[in-house]
Design a protein around this motif. Structure first.
Motif, mmCIF file in Angstrom:
data_model
loop_
_atom_site.group_PDB
_atom_site.id
_atom_site.type_symbol
_atom_site.label_atom_id
_atom_site.label_comp_id
_atom_site.label_asym_id
_atom_site.label_seq_id
_atom_site.Cartn_x
_atom_site.Cartn_y
_atom_site.Cartn_z
ATOM 1 N N ILE A 31 -5.579 0.994 -4.125
ATOM 2 C CA ILE A 31 -5.397 1.218 -2.623
ATOM 3 C C ILE A 31 -6.868 0.805 -1.975
ATOM 4 C CG2 ILE A 31 -5.185 2.757 -0.940
ATOM 5 C CD1 ILE A 31 -2.707 3.864 -2.482
ATOM 6 N N LYS A 53 0.760 -1.139 -0.057
ATOM 7 C CA LYS A 53 -0.067 0.008 0.060
ATOM 8 C C LYS A 53 1.068 1.203 -0.103
ATOM 9 C CE LYS A 53 -4.252 1.724 2.023
ATOM 10 N NZ LYS A 53 -5.172 1.582 3.118
ATOM 11 N N ARG A 100 -4.193 5.069 -7.661
ATOM 12 C CA ARG A 100 -4.517 5.250 -6.143
ATOM 13 C C ARG A 100 -5.829 4.566 -5.836
ATOM 14 N NH1 ARG A 100 -2.119 10.250 -6.538
ATOM 15 N NH2 ARG A 100 -4.136 11.178 -6.858
ATOM 16 N N THR A 101 -6.937 4.782 -6.489
ATOM 17 C CA THR A 101 -8.135 4.395 -6.460
ATOM 18 C C THR A 101 -8.146 2.906 -6.576
ATOM 19 O OG1 THR A 101 -9.082 6.548 -7.020
ATOM 20 C CG2 THR A 101 -10.399 4.517 -7.056
ATOM 21 N N GLY A 125 1.473 6.686 -7.040
ATOM 22 C CA GLY A 125 0.427 7.492 -7.473
ATOM 23 C C GLY A 125 0.947 8.849 -7.112
ATOM 24 N N GLN A 126 1.473 9.152 -6.139
ATOM 25 C CA GLN A 126 1.789 10.542 -6.113
ATOM 26 C C GLN A 126 3.027 11.099 -6.893
ATOM 27 O OE1 GLN A 126 3.046 10.749 -1.947
ATOM 28 N NE2 GLN A 126 1.129 11.115 -0.943
ATOM 29 N N ASP A 164 1.387 11.741 -10.134
ATOM 30 C CA ASP A 164 0.563 12.977 -9.698
ATOM 31 C C ASP A 164 1.722 14.134 -10.104
ATOM 32 O OD1 ASP A 164 -2.032 13.428 -9.346
ATOM 33 O OD2 ASP A 164 -1.993 13.062 -7.483
ATOM 34 N N ALA A 218 -2.629 8.791 -12.525
ATOM 35 C CA ALA A 218 -2.327 8.615 -11.055
ATOM 36 C C ALA A 218 -3.813 8.290 -10.167
ATOM 37 C CB ALA A 218 -1.702 10.044 -10.515
ATOM 38 N N ASP A 219 -4.740 8.987 -10.564
ATOM 39 C CA ASP A 219 -5.910 8.512 -9.883
ATOM 40 C C ASP A 219 -6.426 7.315 -9.927
ATOM 41 O OD1 ASP A 219 -6.579 11.121 -9.163
ATOM 42 O OD2 ASP A 219 -7.693 11.879 -10.724
ATOM 43 N N GLU A 272 0.832 4.019 -2.979
ATOM 44 C CA GLU A 272 0.391 5.414 -2.747
ATOM 45 C C GLU A 272 1.665 6.384 -3.085
ATOM 46 O OE1 GLU A 272 -1.634 8.545 -1.860
ATOM 47 O OE2 GLU A 272 -2.377 6.511 -1.496
#
Length: 116
Positions: free
Chosen positions: A76, A4, A72-73, A11-12, A15, A68-69, A8
């Motif tokens: 996670i 996780k 993460r979605t 994803g960041q 982003d 990225a969205d 994350e």
């Protein structure tokens, strides 16, 4: 091993890459616009080039932000609520991308490019 935090961070990172693409693209387009004006190119040509450069940077940045969205979605917290929110975000960003593409190209995507 818990993936996780790694997901994350990925994803960041994507982003941040999307934001960086938009910022750098805007700076490059602005510098090119200024350079074209200094060369005394027609203002209309310089403006059209500026719009295209800025639009391309925004389009590419939006692609990174959507990725990225999704990372993460889906990776996670894949709940119905988060997937629904993701669907709305992707829909809005896809509409923005489509609108920008039509604006930049001056034609619908399913139309062939003008000859010449």
């Amino acid at each position: 091993m818990d993936l996780k935090p790694v997901i994350e961070m990925a994803g960041q990172a994507v982003d941040m890459a999307g934001v960086a693409v938009i910022v750098v693209g805007a700076l490059v387009a602005t510098c090119r616009f200024g350079y074209r004006l200094l060369l005394r190119r027609p203002a209309q040509d310089a403006y059209q080039g500026y719009r295209k450069g800025l639009g391309r940077a925004i389009l590419l940045g939006l692609e990174f932000l959507v990725a990225a969205d999704i990372i993460r979605t889906v990776a996670i917290s894949p709940t119905f609520t988060s997937v629904g929110v993701l669907a709305v975000i992707v829909l809005v960003r896809t509409f923005l991308s489509f609108s920008l593409e039509v604006e930049l190209e001056g034609r619908w995507p399913w139309r062939p490019p003008a000859a010449g």
